[in-house]
Design a protein around this motif. Structure first.
Motif, PDB file in Angstrom:
ATOM      1  N   GLY A 189     -14.611  -6.592 -12.109  1.00  0.00           N
ATOM      2  CA  GLY A 189     -15.958  -6.526 -12.652  1.00  0.00           C
ATOM      3  C   GLY A 189     -16.727  -5.279 -12.247  1.00  0.00           C
ATOM      4  O   GLY A 189     -17.936  -5.204 -12.440  1.00  0.00           O
ATOM      5  N   VAL A 190     -16.049  -4.320 -11.667  1.00  0.00           N
ATOM      6  CA  VAL A 190     -16.655  -3.038 -11.288  1.00  0.00           C
ATOM      7  C   VAL A 190     -15.660  -1.936 -11.633  1.00  0.00           C
ATOM      8  O   VAL A 190     -14.480  -2.198 -11.831  1.00  0.00           O
ATOM      9  N   ASN A 191     -16.134  -0.687 -11.682  1.00  0.00           N
ATOM     10  CA  ASN A 191     -15.206   0.400 -11.988  1.00  0.00           C
ATOM     11  C   ASN A 191     -14.855   1.233 -10.766  1.00  0.00           C
ATOM     12  O   ASN A 191     -14.078   2.171 -10.862  1.00  0.00           O
ATOM     13  N   GLU A 192     -15.413   0.859  -9.614  1.00  0.00           N
ATOM     14  CA  GLU A 192     -15.124   1.642  -8.408  1.00  0.00           C
ATOM     15  C   GLU A 192     -15.290   0.779  -7.165  1.00  0.00           C
ATOM     16  O   GLU A 192     -16.200  -0.045  -7.094  1.00  0.00           O
ATOM     17  N   LEU A 193     -14.398   0.983  -6.201  1.00  0.00           N
ATOM     18  CA  LEU A 193     -14.470   0.318  -4.901  1.00  0.00           C
ATOM     19  C   LEU A 193     -14.364   1.383  -3.817  1.00  0.00           C
ATOM     20  O   LEU A 193     -13.749   2.429  -4.030  1.00  0.00           O
ATOM     21  N   MET A 194     -14.930   1.112  -2.657  1.00  0.00           N
ATOM     22  CA  MET A 194     -14.712   1.968  -1.489  1.00  0.00           C
ATOM     23  C   MET A 194     -14.150   1.083  -0.387  1.00  0.00           C
ATOM     24  O   MET A 194     -14.796   0.121   0.023  1.00  0.00           O
ATOM     25  N   TRP A 195     -12.935   1.400   0.042  1.00  0.00           N
ATOM     26  CA  TRP A 195     -12.255   0.594   1.045  1.00  0.00           C
ATOM     27  C   TRP A 195     -11.783   1.471   2.190  1.00  0.00           C
ATOM     28  O   TRP A 195     -11.483   2.654   2.007  1.00  0.00           O
ATOM     29  N   ASP A 196     -11.669   0.843   3.360  1.00  0.00           N
ATOM     30  CA  ASP A 196     -11.111   1.507   4.546  1.00  0.00           C
ATOM     31  C   ASP A 196      -9.673   1.047   4.746  1.00  0.00           C
ATOM     32  O   ASP A 196      -9.348  -0.119   4.520  1.00  0.00           O
ATOM     33  N   PHE A 197      -8.847   1.982   5.178  1.00  0.00           N
ATOM     34  CA  PHE A 197      -7.439   1.698   5.477  1.00  0.00           C
ATOM     35  C   PHE A 197      -7.057   2.407   6.764  1.00  0.00           C
ATOM     36  O   PHE A 197      -7.639   3.437   7.108  1.00  0.00           O
ATOM     37  N   PRO A 198      -6.028   1.918   7.458  1.00  0.00           N
ATOM     38  CA  PRO A 198      -5.512   2.637   8.631  1.00  0.00           C
ATOM     39  C   PRO A 198      -4.873   3.960   8.209  1.00  0.00           C
ATOM     40  O   PRO A 198      -4.363   4.087   7.097  1.00  0.00           O
ATOM     41  N   HIS A 199      -4.902   4.943   9.109  1.00  0.00           N
ATOM     42  CA  HIS A 199      -4.180   6.200   8.872  1.00  0.00           C
ATOM     43  C   HIS A 199      -2.724   5.877   8.573  1.00  0.00           C
ATOM     44  O   HIS A 199      -2.151   4.948   9.134  1.00  0.00           O
ATOM     45  N   GLY A 200      -2.106   6.638   7.671  1.00  0.00           N
ATOM     46  CA  GLY A 200      -0.699   6.434   7.352  1.00  0.00           C
ATOM     47  C   GLY A 200      -0.455   5.417   6.256  1.00  0.00           C
ATOM     48  O   GLY A 200       0.691   5.083   5.965  1.00  0.00           O
ATOM     49  N   THR A 201      -1.518   4.929   5.625  1.00  0.00           N
ATOM     50  CA  THR A 201      -1.384   3.948   4.549  1.00  0.00           C
ATOM     51  C   THR A 201      -0.945   4.634   3.264  1.00  0.00           C
ATOM     52  O   THR A 201      -1.452   5.702   2.923  1.00  0.00           O
ATOM     53  N   SER A 202      -0.020   4.003   2.534  1.00  0.00           N
ATOM     54  CA  SER A 202       0.436   4.563   1.258  1.00  0.00           C
ATOM     55  C   SER A 202      -0.473   4.081   0.124  1.00  0.00           C
ATOM     56  O   SER A 202      -1.161   3.065   0.249  1.00  0.00           O
ATOM     57  N   VAL A 203      -0.431   4.805  -0.976  1.00  0.00           N
ATOM     58  CA  VAL A 203      -1.224   4.424  -2.140  1.00  0.00           C
ATOM     59  C   VAL A 203      -0.760   3.069  -2.686  1.00  0.00           C
ATOM     60  O   VAL A 203      -1.550   2.309  -3.231  1.00  0.00           O
ATOM     61  N   GLN A 204       0.508   2.721  -2.497  1.00  0.00           N
ATOM     62  CA  GLN A 204       0.996   1.406  -2.923  1.00  0.00           C
ATOM     63  C   GLN A 204       0.223   0.288  -2.224  1.00  0.00           C
ATOM     64  O   GLN A 204      -0.027  -0.764  -2.804  1.00  0.00           O
ATOM     65  N   ALA A 205      -0.191   0.522  -0.986  1.00  0.00           N
ATOM     66  CA  ALA A 205      -0.927  -0.498  -0.232  1.00  0.00           C
ATOM     67  C   ALA A 205      -2.276  -0.813  -0.875  1.00  0.00           C
ATOM     68  O   ALA A 205      -2.790  -1.925  -0.732  1.00  0.00           O
ATOM     69  N   VAL A 206      -2.855   0.156  -1.578  1.00  0.00           N
ATOM     70  CA  VAL A 206      -4.107  -0.098  -2.297  1.00  0.00           C
ATOM     71  C   VAL A 206      -3.843  -1.143  -3.383  1.00  0.00           C
ATOM     72  O   VAL A 206      -4.566  -2.133  -3.504  1.00  0.00           O
ATOM     73  N   CYS A 207      -2.799  -0.928  -4.157  1.00  0.00           N
ATOM     74  CA  CYS A 207      -2.434  -1.869  -5.210  1.00  0.00           C
ATOM     75  C   CYS A 207      -2.109  -3.241  -4.614  1.00  0.00           C
ATOM     76  O   CYS A 207      -2.551  -4.273  -5.123  1.00  0.00           O
ATOM     77  N   ASP A 208      -1.365  -3.241  -3.520  1.00  0.00           N
ATOM     78  CA  ASP A 208      -0.999  -4.509  -2.874  1.00  0.00           C
ATOM     79  C   ASP A 208      -2.244  -5.281  -2.436  1.00  0.00           C
ATOM     80  O   ASP A 208      -2.305  -6.504  -2.568  1.00  0.00           O
ATOM     81  N   ARG A 209      -3.230  -4.561  -1.905  1.00  0.00           N
ATOM     82  CA  ARG A 209      -4.459  -5.228  -1.456  1.00  0.00           C
ATOM     83  C   ARG A 209      -5.241  -5.791  -2.644  1.00  0.00           C
ATOM     84  O   ARG A 209      -5.767  -6.905  -2.576  1.00  0.00           O
ATOM     85  N   LEU A 210      -5.301  -5.044  -3.739  1.00  0.00           N
ATOM     86  CA  LEU A 210      -5.966  -5.551  -4.944  1.00  0.00           C
ATOM     87  C   LEU A 210      -5.299  -6.839  -5.413  1.00  0.00           C
ATOM     88  O   LEU A 210      -5.974  -7.817  -5.740  1.00  0.00           O
ATOM     89  N   ILE A 211      -3.966  -6.832  -5.439  1.00  0.00           N
ATOM     90  CA  ILE A 211      -3.216  -7.991  -5.917  1.00  0.00           C
ATOM     91  C   ILE A 211      -3.317  -9.148  -4.926  1.00  0.00           C
ATOM     92  O   ILE A 211      -3.370 -10.313  -5.321  1.00  0.00           O
ATOM     93  N   ASN A 212      -3.398  -8.838  -3.649  1.00  0.00           N
ATOM     94  CA  ASN A 212      -3.576  -9.880  -2.642  1.00  0.00           C
ATOM     95  C   ASN A 212      -4.907 -10.608  -2.857  1.00  0.00           C
ATOM     96  O   ASN A 212      -4.989 -11.830  -2.710  1.00  0.00           O
ATOM     97  N   GLU A 213      -5.945  -9.852  -3.219  1.00  0.00           N
ATOM     98  CA  GLU A 213      -7.255 -10.464  -3.459  1.00  0.00           C
ATOM     99  C   GLU A 213      -7.297 -11.218  -4.788  1.00  0.00           C
ATOM    100  O   GLU A 213      -7.995 -12.212  -4.921  1.00  0.00           O
ATOM    101  N   TYR A 214      -6.572 -10.701  -5.782  1.00  0.00           N
ATOM    102  CA  TYR A 214      -6.555 -11.313  -7.112  1.00  0.00           C
ATOM    103  C   TYR A 214      -5.107 -11.416  -7.589  1.00  0.00           C
ATOM    104  O   TYR A 214      -4.607 -10.551  -8.306  1.00  0.00           O
ATOM    105  N   PRO A 215      -4.416 -12.495  -7.185  1.00  0.00           N
ATOM    106  CA  PRO A 215      -2.982 -12.639  -7.508  1.00  0.00           C
ATOM    107  C   PRO A 215      -2.671 -12.582  -8.998  1.00  0.00           C
ATOM    108  O   PRO A 215      -1.545 -12.278  -9.376  1.00  0.00           O
ATOM    109  N   GLN A 216      -3.656 -12.835  -9.857  1.00  0.00           N
ATOM    110  CA  GLN A 216      -3.380 -12.767 -11.295  1.00  0.00           C
ATOM    111  C   GLN A 216      -3.048 -11.342 -11.737  1.00  0.00           C
ATOM    112  O   GLN A 216      -2.551 -11.120 -12.839  1.00  0.00           O
TER     113      GLN A 216
END
Length: 86
Positions: A21-48
């Protein structure tokens, strides 16, 4: 003073934008995080969103990157799911 987190801006399009429901998010991640982890976190929050996990392309700072690309502080991440044409 050491900061263990980086902050990235995540631009959402198509199904990701619809679900969040938004077009932008600002999130914090640990150093060394891959861009795949962003997608994984989105899917973790919204499994659909999981059907799009393996179909989504990634961009960082207006360049396509592989899912294993490591994020840097203040990166702008774009998740681009497949878009059906008509």
């Amino acid at each position: 003073m050491s900061n263990d987190l980086i902050t990235v801006t995540i631009k959402l399009f198509a199904i990701y934008q619809e679900v969040y429901g938004v077009n932008e998010l600002m999130w914090d991640f640990p150093h060394g995080t891959s861009v795949q982890a962003v997608c994984d976190r989105l899917i973790n929050e919204y499994p659909q969103l999981s059907p799009w996990r393996d179909l989504t392309r990634f961009g960082i700072n207006l360049q396509f990157v592989s899912p294993q690309t490591i994020l840097q502080n203040h990166d702008e991440v774009v998740l681009i799911p497949p878009v059906s044409g008509g």
